[in-house]
Write a protein that holds these residues in place. Sequence first.
Motif, PDB file in Angstrom:
ATOM      1  N   GLY A 155     -43.423 -37.467  32.456  1.00  0.00           N
ATOM      2  CA  GLY A 155     -42.510 -36.439  32.214  1.00  0.00           C
ATOM      3  C   GLY A 155     -41.068 -35.084  33.137  1.00  0.00           C
ATOM      4  O   GLY A 155     -42.118 -34.609  33.921  1.00  0.00           O
ATOM      5  N   GLY A 156     -40.014 -35.670  33.174  1.00  0.00           N
ATOM      6  CA  GLY A 156     -39.241 -34.307  33.319  1.00  0.00           C
ATOM      7  C   GLY A 156     -37.706 -35.503  33.489  1.00  0.00           C
ATOM      8  O   GLY A 156     -36.993 -35.859  32.958  1.00  0.00           O
ATOM      9  N   ARG A 157     -36.967 -34.586  34.247  1.00  0.00           N
ATOM     10  CA  ARG A 157     -35.353 -34.857  33.846  1.00  0.00           C
ATOM     11  C   ARG A 157     -35.381 -35.531  34.772  1.00  0.00           C
ATOM     12  O   ARG A 157     -33.726 -36.647  34.743  1.00  0.00           O
ATOM     13  N   GLU A 183     -46.305 -44.179  34.336  1.00  0.00           N
ATOM     14  CA  GLU A 183     -44.882 -44.947  33.274  1.00  0.00           C
ATOM     15  C   GLU A 183     -43.549 -43.259  33.182  1.00  0.00           C
ATOM     16  O   GLU A 183     -44.324 -42.312  33.369  1.00  0.00           O
ATOM     17  N   PHE A 184     -42.777 -43.510  33.828  1.00  0.00           N
ATOM     18  CA  PHE A 184     -42.097 -41.918  33.646  1.00  0.00           C
ATOM     19  C   PHE A 184     -40.894 -42.232  32.225  1.00  0.00           C
ATOM     20  O   PHE A 184     -40.877 -43.327  31.808  1.00  0.00           O
ATOM     21  N   ALA A 185     -41.088 -40.350  31.826  1.00  0.00           N
ATOM     22  CA  ALA A 185     -40.008 -40.600  30.701  1.00  0.00           C
ATOM     23  C   ALA A 185     -39.682 -39.516  31.398  1.00  0.00           C
ATOM     24  O   ALA A 185     -39.587 -38.508  30.915  1.00  0.00           O
ATOM     25  N   GLU A 186     -38.084 -39.639  30.084  1.00  0.00           N
ATOM     26  CA  GLU A 186     -37.067 -38.713  30.826  1.00  0.00           C
ATOM     27  C   GLU A 186     -37.360 -37.771  30.057  1.00  0.00           C
ATOM     28  O   GLU A 186     -37.467 -38.020  28.100  1.00  0.00           O
ATOM     29  N   VAL A 187     -37.650 -35.667  29.529  1.00  0.00           N
ATOM     30  CA  VAL A 187     -37.784 -35.755  28.863  1.00  0.00           C
ATOM     31  C   VAL A 187     -37.185 -34.114  29.026  1.00  0.00           C
ATOM     32  O   VAL A 187     -37.262 -33.916  30.073  1.00  0.00           O
ATOM     33  N   ASN A 188     -36.293 -33.542  28.076  1.00  0.00           N
ATOM     34  CA  ASN A 188     -35.609 -32.024  27.819  1.00  0.00           C
ATOM     35  C   ASN A 188     -36.703 -31.074  27.088  1.00  0.00           C
ATOM     36  O   ASN A 188     -37.010 -30.939  25.874  1.00  0.00           O
ATOM     37  N   LYS A 233     -35.723 -32.361  19.477  1.00  0.00           N
ATOM     38  CA  LYS A 233     -35.679 -33.884  19.367  1.00  0.00           C
ATOM     39  C   LYS A 233     -36.350 -34.981  20.526  1.00  0.00           C
ATOM     40  O   LYS A 233     -37.256 -35.403  20.248  1.00  0.00           O
ATOM     41  N   SER A 234     -35.571 -34.633  21.893  1.00  0.00           N
ATOM     42  CA  SER A 234     -36.285 -35.297  22.897  1.00  0.00           C
ATOM     43  C   SER A 234     -37.815 -34.855  23.195  1.00  0.00           C
ATOM     44  O   SER A 234     -38.186 -36.004  24.040  1.00  0.00           O
ATOM     45  N   ALA A 283     -39.976 -36.762  20.272  1.00  0.00           N
ATOM     46  CA  ALA A 283     -39.935 -38.043  20.472  1.00  0.00           C
ATOM     47  C   ALA A 283     -40.900 -38.354  21.779  1.00  0.00           C
ATOM     48  O   ALA A 283     -41.546 -39.533  21.531  1.00  0.00           O
ATOM     49  N   ALA A 284     -40.853 -37.505  22.982  1.00  0.00           N
ATOM     50  CA  ALA A 284     -42.112 -38.007  24.004  1.00  0.00           C
ATOM     51  C   ALA A 284     -43.312 -38.135  23.702  1.00  0.00           C
ATOM     52  O   ALA A 284     -44.161 -38.855  24.304  1.00  0.00           O
ATOM     53  N   LEU A 285     -43.374 -37.506  22.472  1.00  0.00           N
ATOM     54  CA  LEU A 285     -45.072 -36.828  22.324  1.00  0.00           C
ATOM     55  C   LEU A 285     -45.402 -38.230  21.144  1.00  0.00           C
ATOM     56  O   LEU A 285     -46.846 -38.349  20.570  1.00  0.00           O
ATOM     57  N   ASN A 286     -44.263 -38.577  20.710  1.00  0.00           N
ATOM     58  CA  ASN A 286     -45.118 -39.855  20.064  1.00  0.00           C
ATOM     59  C   ASN A 286     -46.046 -40.488  20.445  1.00  0.00           C
ATOM     60  O   ASN A 286     -46.437 -41.204  21.927  1.00  0.00           O
ATOM     61  N   ASP A 287     -47.152 -41.367  20.450  1.00  0.00           N
ATOM     62  CA  ASP A 287     -48.066 -42.312  20.064  1.00  0.00           C
ATOM     63  C   ASP A 287     -48.941 -41.353  22.069  1.00  0.00           C
ATOM     64  O   ASP A 287     -49.239 -42.104  23.015  1.00  0.00           O
ATOM     65  N   VAL A 288     -48.632 -40.026  22.081  1.00  0.00           N
ATOM     66  CA  VAL A 288     -49.304 -39.156  23.492  1.00  0.00           C
ATOM     67  C   VAL A 288     -50.422 -38.698  22.573  1.00  0.00           C
ATOM     68  O   VAL A 288     -51.132 -38.210  21.714  1.00  0.00           O
ATOM     69  N   ASP A 289     -51.371 -38.869  23.442  1.00  0.00           N
ATOM     70  CA  ASP A 289     -52.792 -37.915  22.980  1.00  0.00           C
ATOM     71  C   ASP A 289     -53.356 -36.462  23.492  1.00  0.00           C
ATOM     72  O   ASP A 289     -53.381 -36.140  22.640  1.00  0.00           O
ATOM     73  N   LEU A 290     -52.853 -36.405  24.738  1.00  0.00           N
ATOM     74  CA  LEU A 290     -52.668 -35.178  25.047  1.00  0.00           C
ATOM     75  C   LEU A 290     -50.720 -34.441  26.507  1.00  0.00           C
ATOM     76  O   LEU A 290     -50.682 -35.080  26.699  1.00  0.00           O
ATOM     77  N   VAL A 291     -50.709 -33.736  25.959  1.00  0.00           N
ATOM     78  CA  VAL A 291     -49.894 -33.302  26.473  1.00  0.00           C
ATOM     79  C   VAL A 291     -50.108 -32.141  27.115  1.00  0.00           C
ATOM     80  O   VAL A 291     -50.831 -30.755  27.096  1.00  0.00           O
ATOM     81  N   VAL A 292     -49.488 -32.244  28.815  1.00  0.00           N
ATOM     82  CA  VAL A 292     -49.860 -31.050  30.086  1.00  0.00           C
ATOM     83  C   VAL A 292     -48.795 -30.523  30.045  1.00  0.00           C
ATOM     84  O   VAL A 292     -47.744 -31.038  30.637  1.00  0.00           O
ATOM     85  N   HIS A 293     -48.459 -29.119  30.109  1.00  0.00           N
ATOM     86  CA  HIS A 293     -46.804 -28.480  30.428  1.00  0.00           C
ATOM     87  C   HIS A 293     -47.765 -27.939  31.319  1.00  0.00           C
ATOM     88  O   HIS A 293     -48.213 -26.629  31.481  1.00  0.00           O
TER      89      HIS A 293
END
Length: 432
Positions: free
Chosen positions: A64-66, A83-88, A93-94, A97-107
């Motif tokens: 995830g990135g810009r 895969e790549f996901a464009e995330v702000n 909202k961005s 949307a990116a977190l839909n169907d994601v099991d873990l987010v690493v910031h």
Amino acid sequence: MAGASLHLNCTTVLASLQENQTRVQLPEKTTNSRVLLLGGTGRVGGSTAIALSKLCPDLRIIVGGRNREKGAANVAKLGENSEFAEVNIDNVKSLEAALNDVDLVVHTAGPFQQAEKCTVLEAAIETKTAYLDVCDDTTYAWRAKSFLEKAVSANVPAITTGGIYPGVSNVMAAELVRVARSESKGKPERLRFCYYTAGTGGAGPTILATSFLLLGEEVVAYNKGEKIKLKPYSGMLNIDFGKGIGKRDVYLLNLPEVRSAHEILGVPTVSARFGTAPFFWNWGMEIMTKLLPMEFLRDRSKVQELVQLFDPVVRAMDGITGERVSMRVDLECSDGRDTVGIFSHRRLSVSVGYSTAAFALAILEGSTQPGVWFPEEPEGIAIEGRDILLKRAAQGTINFIMNNPHGRWKRIQRSSDWGYTYEVLTDTERWI
């Protein structure tokens, strides 16, 4: 492991892990988990993605990135399971949307200093997504901790400050304290975190910005249970980091593991120091704290201008100094029992990835309870899970030692203790 000391070094347990990473078999229900790495086009996020893909090839990694171009390049390195996901991250909202169907987010999208909200954590709780960050800022970390009850209610496991330092260093400290309490009649009295990184450690402008922003913060330390404030980049000590690193000067900085270790581990005297190379970078940092007002160093936009100014020079020097990293954690007990943990690696840009990946895998394996936790809390990393986390994080290290008696370290002179040589310090600085 709960009743025994942890004795690890690079010539025994870790020898087989130096070049050949041990693949992780996750529980069946999490084998094909989807992991979103925010800041995935940066040095820390990119390194974490590579480590995760090597340790657990079945994971689905979302970078995830810009920057779509950088994202595509990272995905090409990682292979078909990415895969790549464009995330702000500044747009709710961005994020959601990116977190839909994601099991873990690493910031990993720092710097965390002067950030006003925990937007990623809030979005993770809202979408019921497990969370991990590599925060190295005290204010941000405790703001994240304030979401404990919300995370519990949403059944979301979350760890803050889960990188290399803070992160692995917290777990090292927790183990030193646990073993001391189980094997010693005395009480843990003093805990010191000391860190060394050559140049930017290959981490680029983010660590440079972080360092500058930390110079704008008073240092919080604890002396015999009392909270004290000291000048940033003061109280220099010369520390022996052992094999592959040697003796290095380190200076006081305001780091989150000081407060968390004091409050959670119950150690009355705690401090943290950091140093870099070449030596004149340390002198430059000292000069900045004396010449530039704190208000300037707390201003993210002005610090970014400084980073742009210094970055080309720092990058050039990085090519000469390399990117070695070392952590030394010292514990002193009331009965004279003194122990040390040391963790050293040739490349910070690699080691930070394995360290962060170790926390991510622990969460996916179910080691973390719902809530927001620091690494040293057993609800964050279960006591029985610390051994495997440290082994995973320590892959490729040139030196990894835990619970080593201080008696094996040569004292340098009478005015030193634990192998430290002091500059002229105040009584308070000398104690912490």
